[in-house]
Every structure is written in structure tokens, then in C-alpha cells.
Design a protein around this motif. Sequence first.
Motif, PDB file in Angstrom:
ATOM      1  N   ILE A 107      -1.219   2.603  10.059  1.00 40.07           N
ATOM      2  CA  ILE A 107      -0.464   3.737  10.620  1.00 40.07           C
ATOM      3  C   ILE A 107      -0.254   4.825   9.573  1.00 40.07           C
ATOM      4  N   GLN A 108       0.204   4.430   8.388  1.00 40.88           N
ATOM      5  CA  GLN A 108       0.509   5.440   7.369  1.00 40.88           C
ATOM      6  C   GLN A 108      -0.738   6.194   6.943  1.00 40.88           C
ATOM      7  N   ASN A 109      -1.853   5.487   6.757  1.00 44.44           N
ATOM      8  CA  ASN A 109      -3.092   6.165   6.375  1.00 44.44           C
ATOM      9  C   ASN A 109      -3.645   7.012   7.522  1.00 44.44           C
ATOM     10  N   ALA A 110      -3.452   6.551   8.776  1.00 44.93           N
ATOM     11  CA  ALA A 110      -3.943   7.320   9.926  1.00 44.93           C
ATOM     12  C   ALA A 110      -3.150   8.607  10.108  1.00 44.93           C
ATOM     13  N   VAL A 111      -1.851   8.535   9.833  1.00 41.44           N
ATOM     14  CA  VAL A 111      -0.992   9.706   9.977  1.00 41.44           C
ATOM     15  C   VAL A 111      -1.113  10.633   8.768  1.00 41.44           C
ATOM     16  N   SER A 112      -1.592  10.084   7.643  1.00 45.01           N
ATOM     17  CA  SER A 112      -1.760  10.858   6.402  1.00 45.01           C
ATOM     18  C   SER A 112      -0.455  11.492   5.965  1.00 45.01           C
ATOM     19  N   ALA A 113       0.618  10.698   6.045  1.00 42.65           N
ATOM     20  CA  ALA A 113       1.934  11.174   5.619  1.00 42.65           C
ATOM     21  C   ALA A 113       2.720   9.995   5.077  1.00 42.65           C
ATOM     22  N   GLU A 114       3.705  10.305   4.250  1.00 39.90           N
ATOM     23  CA  GLU A 114       4.552   9.258   3.688  1.00 39.90           C
ATOM     24  C   GLU A 114       5.608   8.847   4.705  1.00 39.90           C
ATOM     25  N   LEU A 115       5.358   7.757   5.387  1.00 40.20           N
ATOM     26  CA  LEU A 115       6.318   7.248   6.366  1.00 40.20           C
ATOM     27  C   LEU A 115       7.295   6.271   5.749  1.00 40.20           C
ATOM     28  N   GLY A 116       7.014   5.848   4.516  1.00 38.46           N
ATOM     29  CA  GLY A 116       7.904   4.921   3.831  1.00 38.46           C
ATOM     30  C   GLY A 116       7.821   3.496   4.339  1.00 38.46           C
ATOM     31  N   ILE A 117       6.723   3.157   5.030  1.00 42.67           N
ATOM     32  CA  ILE A 117       6.589   1.794   5.562  1.00 42.67           C
ATOM     33  C   ILE A 117       5.663   0.936   4.707  1.00 42.67           C
ATOM     34  N   THR A 118       5.019   1.553   3.747  1.00 38.04           N
ATOM     35  CA  THR A 118       4.191   0.810   2.805  1.00 38.04           C
ATOM     36  C   THR A 118       3.949   1.711   1.605  1.00 38.04           C
ATOM     37  N   GLU A 119       3.406   1.161   0.548  1.00 35.70           N
ATOM     38  CA  GLU A 119       3.133   1.966  -0.639  1.00 35.70           C
ATOM     39  C   GLU A 119       2.057   3.001  -0.344  1.00 35.70           C
ATOM     40  N   SER A 120       2.097   4.108  -1.058  1.00 34.89           N
ATOM     41  CA  SER A 120       1.085   5.142  -0.889  1.00 34.89           C
ATOM     42  C   SER A 120      -0.304   4.552  -1.112  1.00 34.89           C
ATOM     43  N   ASN A 121      -1.217   4.909  -0.198  1.00 34.83           N
ATOM     44  CA  ASN A 121      -2.612   4.472  -0.305  1.00 34.83           C
ATOM     45  C   ASN A 121      -2.767   2.952  -0.298  1.00 34.83           C
ATOM     46  N   GLN A 122      -1.774   2.239   0.242  1.00 28.98           N
ATOM     47  CA  GLN A 122      -1.919   0.791   0.405  1.00 28.98           C
ATOM     48  C   GLN A 122      -2.992   0.537   1.460  1.00 28.98           C
ATOM     49  N   ALA A 123      -3.911  -0.362   1.173  1.00 24.58           N
ATOM     50  CA  ALA A 123      -5.045  -0.596   2.061  1.00 24.58           C
ATOM     51  C   ALA A 123      -4.973  -1.972   2.693  1.00 24.58           C
ATOM     52  N   SER A 124      -5.787  -2.161   3.714  1.00 22.98           N
ATOM     53  CA  SER A 124      -6.089  -3.478   4.252  1.00 22.98           C
ATOM     54  C   SER A 124      -7.537  -3.790   3.898  1.00 22.98           C
ATOM     55  N   LEU A 125      -7.991  -4.972   4.216  1.00 25.73           N
ATOM     56  CA  LEU A 125      -9.335  -5.399   3.808  1.00 25.73           C
ATOM     57  C   LEU A 125     -10.409  -4.426   4.280  1.00 25.73           C
ATOM     58  N   LEU A 126     -10.265  -3.904   5.500  1.00 28.40           N
ATOM     59  CA  LEU A 126     -11.318  -3.065   6.074  1.00 28.40           C
ATOM     60  C   LEU A 126     -10.969  -1.576   6.086  1.00 28.40           C
ATOM     61  N   SER A 127     -10.021  -1.168   5.241  1.00 27.47           N
ATOM     62  CA  SER A 127      -9.615   0.247   5.216  1.00 27.47           C
ATOM     63  C   SER A 127     -10.748   1.176   4.843  1.00 27.47           C
ATOM     64  N   ALA A 128     -11.685   0.700   4.033  1.00 30.37           N
ATOM     65  CA  ALA A 128     -12.818   1.554   3.646  1.00 30.37           C
ATOM     66  C   ALA A 128     -13.967   1.453   4.644  1.00 30.37           C
ATOM     67  N   VAL A 129     -13.869   0.513   5.590  1.00 33.95           N
ATOM     68  CA  VAL A 129     -14.852   0.429   6.683  1.00 33.95           C
ATOM     69  C   VAL A 129     -14.487   1.449   7.753  1.00 33.95           C
ATOM     70  N   TYR A 130     -13.229   1.441   8.147  1.00 29.48           N
ATOM     71  CA  TYR A 130     -12.763   2.346   9.191  1.00 29.48           C
ATOM     72  C   TYR A 130     -12.436   3.724   8.606  1.00 29.48           C
ATOM     73  N   ASP A 131     -12.313   4.674   9.498  1.00 25.44           N
ATOM     74  CA  ASP A 131     -11.835   6.013   9.144  1.00 25.44           C
ATOM     75  C   ASP A 131     -10.820   6.417  10.215  1.00 25.44           C
ATOM     76  N   THR A 132      -9.813   5.566  10.377  1.00 26.96           N
ATOM     77  CA  THR A 132      -8.874   5.689  11.485  1.00 26.96           C
ATOM     78  C   THR A 132      -7.914   6.845  11.257  1.00 26.96           C
ATOM     79  N   LYS A 133      -7.869   7.767  12.225  1.00 25.10           N
ATOM     80  CA  LYS A 133      -7.002   8.933  12.116  1.00 25.10           C
ATOM     81  C   LYS A 133      -6.219   9.134  13.408  1.00 25.10           C
ATOM     82  N   CYS A 134      -4.954   9.439  13.265  1.00 21.05           N
ATOM     83  CA  CYS A 134      -4.136   9.843  14.399  1.00 21.05           C
ATOM     84  C   CYS A 134      -4.480  11.289  14.745  1.00 21.05           C
ATOM     85  N   PRO A 135      -4.757  11.599  16.006  1.00 28.50           N
ATOM     86  CA  PRO A 135      -5.056  12.996  16.370  1.00 28.50           C
ATOM     87  C   PRO A 135      -3.913  13.934  15.969  1.00 28.50           C
ATOM     88  N   GLN A 136      -4.269  15.125  15.560  1.00 26.71           N
ATOM     89  CA  GLN A 136      -3.280  16.097  15.082  1.00 26.71           C
ATOM     90  C   GLN A 136      -2.162  16.332  16.096  1.00 26.71           C
TER      91      GLN A 136
END
Length: 576
Positions: free
Chosen positions: A274-303
Motif C-alpha cells: 500500500i505505502q509503495n503503491a500510494v508513493s507517500a509516507e503513510l507511517g505503516i511501514t519503513e520508507s521503501n520497505q519491500a516484500s519479496l516480489l516488490s521488484a517484480v510488480y510495479d503496483t500503483k494506486c491510480p492518481q
Amino acid sequence: MANEAIIKSVRQIVDEKMKNFNRETGLIREFNTPNYHSRLKPGELHFINISTKLAAAIFSCGYEKYYDDAKAMLKNVIALQRTTGELSGLWSVYLEESLEEMVMPDWNYADFNAYPMLYILKEHSDKLDAELKTAVEKACSLACYAIKRRNLAVDYTNPTVMGIYCTILCGILLGDSKLLDYGKHKLEKLYFHIMKAGTYEEYNSPTYSLLAADIYSLILRHIDDADVIEKVTVLNHILWNMLGEHYHFELGEICGPHLRQYTEFLTSVQCSTIQNAVSAELGITESNQASLLSAVYDTKCPQEELPLFLEKNKNKDFRRIVTPGAIYPKFYWPQVDTQCIRPNFALGSNSMSDCWNQRCNVVSYIGNKEEKVYIRLRAYLDGYDFSSGFSVTAQKGGTALSVTNFHTDWGKTHPTLDPVIDGKFMAKDLRVLYQIKANTDGVIQKITTEKTQNGYRLNVLGTQVEILFPFAEITGGTPYIETEIKDNEMLISLVLYSGEEKEIDFSVLDSMAVVSVLSVGENAPAVTVEKKSGFILAESTNLKIKSPHKPLKQMHSSLLNEILIDGENVLKLADM
């Protein structure tokens, strides 16, 4: 694509996973808890799919020191695929258990193993030698034809979305028009299904929705087809709008109800998505914290949906029709999501649903990102969710009035895979309860409780909560209220039966039902309960429920319920 910080984070995860690489099997072996498809007990197991995903992760973050291990994992996973017979294209879930030894084969793993392999073929085939590339292509083709043979109904979203990605991309890469046409046709069916319903079958499920968003990102990146892109873009907007409407900034949670959910709170993987998709500091995880497949996906929340995730101090109430009812193959009953969001809490409810483990029908979140609790209505048989329980709920603001009754032809641990036979089941303990669970140690101990006439008044992190049981009845029994605190949770239960194991026969019970109230941030209303002509009539100032008190068959019982808010049928008050 993924930035350097995400790549670094993924590599750290890969390093941890590779500590469990078993060089004898060429696969990852680590602790797993098998689900209902397996007969295996929890323990150190080779979960085949994690090796497939790990191979994709290694290539995605350019971690060259593990390339040979990634290729070894691919070879070993492919060697475990069934290549002939009616199960051709499938994998078992664990190396330790063949397809025949499972309770039943899990066809989803054709999708789960094929999509990371297709990602590798699309973006990293240059890292495979000719022999391995051909083997991966064949494995993907077999898996995609298994997906095609299964021809899953589009109301099961995640495997459908994965199957669409797999069959379209495999059709393109291998020049297979049958797979390509199948995938595009399936996308068209999914699109019209969701557009007709207005939402997803697994409504507001973080588990299902975020994986679907991940796969949408692959479709949008890998498939150059205008019609496919147009439809997936629309579906992606609907998904993020649904999640955003339920997102609570101060709590850092996607609030309920959830038609399917696996965890009480968002997992670290879901938070990073969620935080990486929103591209904002939501305070729910560390900045740029990834999951195993974060570099596989390019998940983005629509503007257009971003403001929903960034809005603070929400004061919001809404109702949505989730499923209209009988036209859906899985639900004979209409379902309405009612939501109350305040700066310090959220309370959400689903108007009608069974009490399977994955259903969060009445659920409240209270607190903040650091310390929070969730409160959920459940029905337990011997300490586990009893799928035959059926909750009917009327909610306005911070109060939810519920009637929990029971279906004679539904399930125990699972609605259909573990059925109640002939309306009879064995029980040591049967109860309807509110589970209060904290995200961290010490929070439950801060809750203060005060006994009231029919339940408890609590102070939960500064918010008043009332849990009441105005009525409970089981033929031949004497229900009672019980509280229990263990670890990070408190249970406030209405016990229908507890004692020596005995057979309970629905058919001989004239009455088996519980009326309960959950009020958050406001005083609980007085509730009157009347039994009349086979029904319970539970009513407060502005909430009213009419529901059978005798256990009945699911289709019959679910059509007999009536829910009124301020005298109006809840279906008339809800938005499509």
C-alpha cells in the motif's frame, strides 16, 4: 521500475530466504502451516511456490550471486509438475505430499507457479540457457492449459486475474492463439461481472485485492493490447477506490467488513504494498520497505484514488450493496456493507453472512498505528470459527445490532469442504463471541471493563465500547456470558454449550440463536427481543432485525431475514 532502496530491501529478504535453501532438494525448506487442501501438519516443509517466487525475486533485483540457485530452483520446480493425465499442468503444494495424497488438489497453484515463471520469460529470459528456457516455456504452457481446462468462474477473483495474465502472456510469448483468445475472453467476462456488481466478489479484502492489484500491474506492463489495458485500468480503479474508502489513516488499516481476510491486521507485506503503491509516507511501514516480489510488480494506486489514502480525521458513514442476492452462485442472500469511520475508530458490518473463518462480518478497529485493537463478532465450535453460524446485522453509526443463528446444511471449519452431515455434529464447546485482539503486547491489559446487565462496558484506548447479549437461547440449555483474557486478546462470549463432547442435532432444536450489540464511541441502545411465529424480533430505537430462531437450511433461512434502519429496508438505503 523499482528504485535502489526497494532493490536493496528485496535483496535483504532474498538473503534471509536463501538461508533456508536446501541444496539436496534445490528448494526452500522452512516452517509452514498447511491449509485445508493438505493433510500435512505444521512444520519444516518445502512449499514449492515460494521457490518459484524466490527465483523471480532474485532475477528482479539483479542479485547475480544467486542466479545459479534461482535456475536450480526453476529446474526443480518444473520437475515436480504433473505432465500427463487429468491433473496435467498442476503442482502439489508441498514436496512432502503428492497430488494424490492431498485432501484435494489445489488448482490455484497452476496460476501461482506460472505467473512468476512468465514474468521471468518476459523480462529475464536472457539469463536462462536454451534448455531451461524451453523447459520453462513448456511448464507455463501446461499450467495455462490446466487453467483453461479448469475454466474457473470469474467470481473467484485472484485465480481469475492470475489466469488472465498467464494465458494472455503465454499465448503471446509462445504464439498460442487458443490461450490468447481464452485469456482475453476471460477478461471480458470478469470485466462485465464486476461492472454489473459494481465491486469485487471478495469485497474489501486486503488479501485478495492487493494481490489482484499486483497482477494488474504485470498485465499493464507486459501486455500491449489496447482493449486489455482499457479494461484492466477500469478494474484497477474500482479496486483501489474500494480499498481507499475503507482506509483509516490514523489506524493504518483497511477497515472492515471484509468478505475474505486472513489476518486481523494488515501484514507487513500488505503495508509495504500500500505505502509503495500510494508513493507517500503513510507511517505503516519503513520508507521503501519491500516484500519479496516488490521488484517484480510495479503496483500503483491510480492518481484519482490517492486522496482516499491521505485523508486524515475522517468522519464518514456510508452503505454499499456488495451483492444483490440470488443472482450470485455463492450467495443467496443480499449483502450490504455499512461503514462508520471516526478519527479514533471504525466500525463496519456486513448485513448477512456465514461465520466462516475468512469472513469479518462485524469488525471494529480502535486506536492508532502504534497501539490498536480490533473487535470482531465470531461463532466458535470447539475454539474455531463455525461456518454454520450466520450473522444478520443492522448498523447505524457506531452501533451494530446482530442476530446470530445457524444453518443445518452448511459447514464446520469450512462452508463446503467440511460439511455438517444430516444436521448433526459433535461439540465440546459452542459459543458466539466478540474477540478483542491487540496488535502488540500490553494493550489488552490497558482495557478496563465494567459488568452491565447483559454484558460489559469497556474503555478501549480511550474509546467507550459496549458489548451486550440481550437474548440467547438453545433448546435444552442455559446460555451464559463468559470472559477470558489470553496473550494479546480478550474474549467476551455467550456460551451456548460447554462440557463433555456430545452430539448436537440441529433437527431437534426448536431454538438456537443469539442477539448481540456492539457499540463503539456511543452508548448502547436499549434492545427489546420477542419470539413470534418462528422468528426473533430484535429492536432498538432505530434498528430492527427479523430472523429465524430455529436452525434451518441455508437457502431457506437466508431469504427470511429482514433488516430495517429507521424503518427502511437496508437494501433501499444502500448505494450500488
